[in-house]
Design a protein around this motif. Structure first.
Motif, short mmCIF file in Angstrom:
data_model
loop_
_atom_site.label_atom_id
_atom_site.label_comp_id
_atom_site.label_asym_id
_atom_site.label_seq_id
_atom_site.Cartn_x
_atom_site.Cartn_y
_atom_site.Cartn_z
N ASN A 20 0.86 -1.18 0.00
CA ASN A 20 0.00 0.00 0.00
C ASN A 20 0.90 1.24 0.00
OD1 ASN A 20 -2.00 1.83 0.24
ND2 ASN A 20 -2.73 1.15 2.23
N LEU A 21 1.15 1.81 -1.18
CA LEU A 21 2.11 2.91 -1.32
C LEU A 21 1.50 4.29 -1.12
CD1 LEU A 21 3.97 1.60 -4.48
CD2 LEU A 21 4.64 1.34 -2.08
N TYR A 22 0.23 4.44 -1.41
CA TYR A 22 -0.41 5.76 -1.39
C TYR A 22 -1.47 5.86 -0.31
CZ TYR A 22 1.67 7.32 -5.73
OH TYR A 22 2.56 7.74 -6.68
N LYS A 23 -1.74 7.08 0.09
CA LYS A 23 -2.92 7.33 0.92
C LYS A 23 -3.92 8.06 0.03
CE LYS A 23 -1.73 11.71 3.01
NZ LYS A 23 -1.87 12.49 4.20
N GLY A 24 -5.18 7.71 0.18
CA GLY A 24 -6.22 8.29 -0.66
C GLY A 24 -6.36 7.55 -1.98
N CYS A 25 -7.37 7.96 -2.76
CA CYS A 25 -7.64 7.31 -4.05
C CYS A 25 -8.47 8.26 -4.91
CB CYS A 25 -8.40 6.01 -3.83
SG CYS A 25 -8.83 5.16 -5.35
N SER A 26 -8.11 8.36 -6.16
CA SER A 26 -8.81 9.29 -7.06
C SER A 26 -10.08 8.72 -7.67
CB SER A 26 -7.87 9.73 -8.18
OG SER A 26 -7.48 8.61 -8.96
N HIS A 27 -10.33 7.42 -7.51
CA HIS A 27 -11.49 6.82 -8.16
C HIS A 27 -12.82 7.23 -7.54
CE1 HIS A 27 -8.54 3.50 -9.48
NE2 HIS A 27 -8.56 4.49 -10.35
N ALA A 28 -12.85 7.44 -6.24
CA ALA A 28 -14.05 7.88 -5.51
C ALA A 28 -15.25 6.97 -5.75
CB ALA A 28 -14.38 9.32 -5.85
N CYS A 29 -15.04 5.67 -5.73
CA CYS A 29 -16.13 4.71 -5.92
C CYS A 29 -17.15 4.84 -4.78
CB CYS A 29 -15.59 3.29 -5.94
SG CYS A 29 -14.39 3.00 -7.25
N VAL A 30 -18.40 4.83 -5.11
CA VAL A 30 -19.48 5.00 -4.14
C VAL A 30 -19.47 3.87 -3.09
CG1 VAL A 30 -21.98 5.12 -3.86
CG2 VAL A 30 -20.90 6.19 -5.83
N TYR A 31 -19.12 2.68 -3.51
CA TYR A 31 -19.16 1.50 -2.63
C TYR A 31 -17.86 1.29 -1.83
CZ TYR A 31 -16.66 -0.23 -6.70
OH TYR A 31 -15.78 -0.37 -7.73
N CYS A 32 -16.87 2.15 -1.99
CA CYS A 32 -15.55 1.95 -1.37
C CYS A 32 -15.63 1.99 0.15
CB CYS A 32 -14.57 3.00 -1.88
SG CYS A 32 -12.90 2.76 -1.26
N TYR A 33 -14.96 1.04 0.80
CA TYR A 33 -14.90 0.97 2.26
C TYR A 33 -13.68 1.69 2.83
CZ TYR A 33 -11.23 -2.39 1.48
OH TYR A 33 -10.06 -2.98 1.08
N ALA A 34 -12.70 2.02 1.99
CA ALA A 34 -11.42 2.55 2.48
C ALA A 34 -11.55 3.85 3.28
CB ALA A 34 -10.44 2.72 1.33
N PRO A 35 -12.36 4.82 2.86
CA PRO A 35 -12.46 6.04 3.69
C PRO A 35 -12.93 5.73 5.11
CG PRO A 35 -13.37 6.46 1.53
CD PRO A 35 -13.10 4.98 1.60
N ALA A 36 -13.92 4.88 5.24
CA ALA A 36 -14.43 4.54 6.57
C ALA A 36 -13.39 3.74 7.36
CB ALA A 36 -15.72 3.74 6.46
N ALA A 37 -12.69 2.83 6.68
CA ALA A 37 -11.68 2.01 7.35
C ALA A 37 -10.51 2.83 7.85
CB ALA A 37 -11.20 0.91 6.41
N THR A 38 -10.24 3.94 7.20
CA THR A 38 -9.13 4.81 7.60
C THR A 38 -9.61 6.04 8.38
OG1 THR A 38 -9.18 5.94 5.46
CG2 THR A 38 -7.67 4.09 5.69
N PHE A 39 -10.90 6.06 8.72
CA PHE A 39 -11.51 7.15 9.49
C PHE A 39 -11.29 8.51 8.81
CE2 PHE A 39 -10.22 3.79 12.41
CZ PHE A 39 -11.47 3.42 12.91
N CYS A 40 -11.49 8.52 7.50
CA CYS A 40 -11.30 9.73 6.71
C CYS A 40 -12.60 10.09 6.01
CB CYS A 40 -10.19 9.49 5.68
SG CYS A 40 -9.76 10.93 4.73
N ASP A 41 -12.88 11.37 5.92
CA ASP A 41 -14.05 11.84 5.19
C ASP A 41 -13.93 11.42 3.72
OD1 ASP A 41 -14.95 14.52 3.42
OD2 ASP A 41 -16.39 13.83 4.93
N ARG A 42 -15.01 10.93 3.15
CA ARG A 42 -15.01 10.43 1.77
C ARG A 42 -14.55 11.49 0.77
NH1 ARG A 42 -16.79 6.04 -0.71
NH2 ARG A 42 -17.66 5.20 1.19
N GLY A 43 -14.99 12.72 0.93
CA GLY A 43 -14.58 13.79 0.03
C GLY A 43 -13.10 14.09 0.13
#
Length: 69
Positions: A20-43
């Motif tokens: 896992n080299l990066y933090k964040g993701c530019s795809h912004a998939c509606v179903y993505c769990y990563a923002p919640a798993a990292t306690f980060c606001d989806r936007g």
């Protein structure tokens, strides 16, 4: 969170280890769990200002790989 990790679930079909080299993701998939798993606001998680290589990634990668030898 480790840089090198063992994928779980179906992702394990593709590789025994992942990086896992990066933090964040530019795809912004509606179903993505990563923002919640990292306690980060989806936007914020998909914001260009947030997406970047993880701090000190090369040092951490070298250290973790050395432990796995």
């Amino acid at each position: 969170m480790n840089i090198i990790y063992e994928p779980r679930g179906k992702a394990r079909e593709y590789a025994e280890l992942a990086v896992n080299l990066y933090k964040g993701c530019s795809h912004a998939c509606v179903y993505c769990y990563a923002p919640a798993a990292t306690f980060c606001d989806r936007g914020k998680f998909s914001s260009p200002d947030y997406i970047q290589p993880r701090p000190r990634i090369l040092e951490a990668l070298e250290r973790e790989a050395g432990k796995m030898q």
